[in-house]
Design a protein around this motif. Structure first.
Motif, PDB file in Angstrom:
ATOM      1  N   ALA A  71      44.721  51.278  30.654  1.00  0.00           N
ATOM      2  CA  ALA A  71      44.193  50.845  29.359  1.00  0.00           C
ATOM      3  C   ALA A  71      45.245  50.054  28.584  1.00  0.00           C
ATOM      4  N   ALA A  72      46.502  50.511  28.640  1.00  0.00           N
ATOM      5  CA  ALA A  72      47.587  49.793  27.974  1.00  0.00           C
ATOM      6  C   ALA A  72      47.783  48.417  28.616  1.00  0.00           C
ATOM      7  N   ALA A  73      47.663  48.362  29.952  1.00  0.00           N
ATOM      8  CA  ALA A  73      47.823  47.091  30.672  1.00  0.00           C
ATOM      9  C   ALA A  73      46.694  46.122  30.302  1.00  0.00           C
ATOM     10  N   LYS A  74      45.483  46.635  30.202  1.00  0.00           N
ATOM     11  CA  LYS A  74      44.332  45.791  29.838  1.00  0.00           C
ATOM     12  C   LYS A  74      44.522  45.241  28.426  1.00  0.00           C
ATOM     13  N   HIS A  75      44.964  46.100  27.515  1.00  0.00           N
ATOM     14  CA  HIS A  75      45.217  45.675  26.128  1.00  0.00           C
ATOM     15  C   HIS A  75      46.301  44.591  26.091  1.00  0.00           C
ATOM     16  N   TRP A  76      47.385  44.810  26.849  1.00  0.00           N
ATOM     17  CA  TRP A  76      48.459  43.817  26.887  1.00  0.00           C
ATOM     18  C   TRP A  76      47.951  42.488  27.432  1.00  0.00           C
ATOM     19  N   LEU A  77      47.142  42.524  28.504  1.00  0.00           N
ATOM     20  CA  LEU A  77      46.650  41.293  29.131  1.00  0.00           C
ATOM     21  C   LEU A  77      45.775  40.496  28.161  1.00  0.00           C
ATOM     22  N   GLU A  78      44.977  41.194  27.353  1.00  0.00           N
ATOM     23  CA  GLU A  78      44.150  40.511  26.353  1.00  0.00           C
ATOM     24  C   GLU A  78      45.025  39.762  25.351  1.00  0.00           C
ATOM     25  N   ILE A  79      46.094  40.412  24.899  1.00  0.00           N
ATOM     26  CA  ILE A  79      47.014  39.778  23.950  1.00  0.00           C
ATOM     27  C   ILE A  79      47.780  38.646  24.623  1.00  0.00           C
ATOM     28  N   TYR A  80      48.228  38.874  25.863  1.00  0.00           N
ATOM     29  CA  TYR A  80      48.997  37.880  26.625  1.00  0.00           C
ATOM     30  C   TYR A  80      48.171  36.617  26.849  1.00  0.00           C
ATOM     31  N   ALA A 147      53.493  48.520  24.435  1.00  0.00           N
ATOM     32  CA  ALA A 147      53.210  49.926  24.109  1.00  0.00           C
ATOM     33  C   ALA A 147      54.176  50.439  23.040  1.00  0.00           C
ATOM     34  N   ILE A 148      55.424  49.958  23.078  1.00  0.00           N
ATOM     35  CA  ILE A 148      56.394  50.328  22.034  1.00  0.00           C
ATOM     36  C   ILE A 148      55.948  49.741  20.698  1.00  0.00           C
ATOM     37  N   LYS A 149      55.493  48.486  20.703  1.00  0.00           N
ATOM     38  CA  LYS A 149      54.995  47.858  19.469  1.00  0.00           C
ATOM     39  C   LYS A 149      53.780  48.604  18.926  1.00  0.00           C
ATOM     40  N   ARG A 151      53.314  51.652  19.211  1.00  0.00           N
ATOM     41  CA  ARG A 151      53.810  52.998  18.894  1.00  0.00           C
ATOM     42  C   ARG A 151      53.178  54.079  19.788  1.00  0.00           C
ATOM     43  N   LEU A 152      53.021  53.739  21.064  1.00  0.00           N
ATOM     44  CA  LEU A 152      52.540  54.709  22.042  1.00  0.00           C
ATOM     45  C   LEU A 152      53.704  55.403  22.742  1.00  0.00           C
ATOM     46  N   ILE A 153      54.819  54.677  22.911  1.00  0.00           N
ATOM     47  CA  ILE A 153      56.023  55.225  23.541  1.00  0.00           C
ATOM     48  C   ILE A 153      57.239  54.818  22.726  1.00  0.00           C
ATOM     49  N   LYS A 154      58.352  55.533  22.931  1.00  0.00           N
ATOM     50  CA  LYS A 154      59.590  55.205  22.219  1.00  0.00           C
ATOM     51  C   LYS A 154      60.522  54.362  23.068  1.00  0.00           C
ATOM     52  N   HIS A 155      60.534  54.617  24.395  1.00  0.00           N
ATOM     53  CA  HIS A 155      61.489  53.945  25.274  1.00  0.00           C
ATOM     54  C   HIS A 155      60.777  53.240  26.415  1.00  0.00           C
ATOM     55  N   ASN A 156      61.374  52.160  26.890  1.00  0.00           N
ATOM     56  CA  ASN A 156      60.824  51.367  27.978  1.00  0.00           C
ATOM     57  C   ASN A 156      61.343  51.909  29.313  1.00  0.00           C
ATOM     58  N   PRO A 157      60.477  52.517  30.151  1.00  0.00           N
ATOM     59  CA  PRO A 157      60.938  53.081  31.426  1.00  0.00           C
ATOM     60  C   PRO A 157      61.375  52.027  32.438  1.00  0.00           C
TER      61      PRO A 157
END
Length: 172
Positions: A71-80, A147-149, A151-157
């Protein structure tokens, strides 16, 4: 703050504390924070830590636990897509997301650790060209930054991940 002793499904006694956190900025509705602990003090500390995190960072750790990676990837792709990149670039990113989704699609984005992500990269490295693996890592990095923007996660794995080199290609 309200605290009460409760019994879990397995019959163990635990403490649950509830306190009002900061109101939801979008709706203005109140948000109650509930946390459990083995003791009353532990439950209180967990509630206070969650409220502090919400007030200081505007970060709700429970949201990241609910949002799966796909779901996060789909959201990012829409913005990208809105950034105006070429259609061919979007097609490549979609393929890289498919590779990532084979391994971590249903995993909540907040539960993806650096070690788990490094293992994923090490797993796909022998199956794909090195440039593909690098592209997958780049795409994952962009998804985690979004996802950090959000506010879903704090750190980038995906930070400081080692892309393995193909063994035996350059040996004499």
């Amino acid at each position: 703050m309200y605290c009460e002793e409760i019994k879990t499904k397995s019959g163990q006694k635990r403490w649950m504390c509830v306190e009002d956190g900061p109101r939801d900025p979008a709706t203005g509705k109140r948000k109650q924070i509930r946390r459990r602990g083995k003791s009353k003090g532990e439950a209180k500390k967990r509630v206070e830590a969650a409220i502090r995190s919400l007030e200081e960072d505007m970060f709700d750790e429970n949201m990241g636990k609910k949002v799966p990676f796909e779901a996060a990837a789909k959201h990012w792709l829409e913005i990208y897509t809105l950034t105006g990149v070429k259609r061919s670039t979007i097609r490549i990113r979609e393929k890289e997301i498919k590779i990532l989704n084979r391994f971590i699609a249903k995993t909540p984005i907040a539960k993806i650790t650096h070690a788990q992500y490094q293992k994923l990269i090490s797993t796909i490295a022998p199956k794909f060209a090195r440039t593909t693996v690098q592209g997958v890592n780049t795409t994952a990095g962009m998804i985690f930054r979004q996802a950090i923007k959000d506010r879903l996660i704090k750190h980038n794995p995906s930070e400081d991940v080692v892309i393995p080199k193909k063994a035996g290609l350059w040996k004499k």
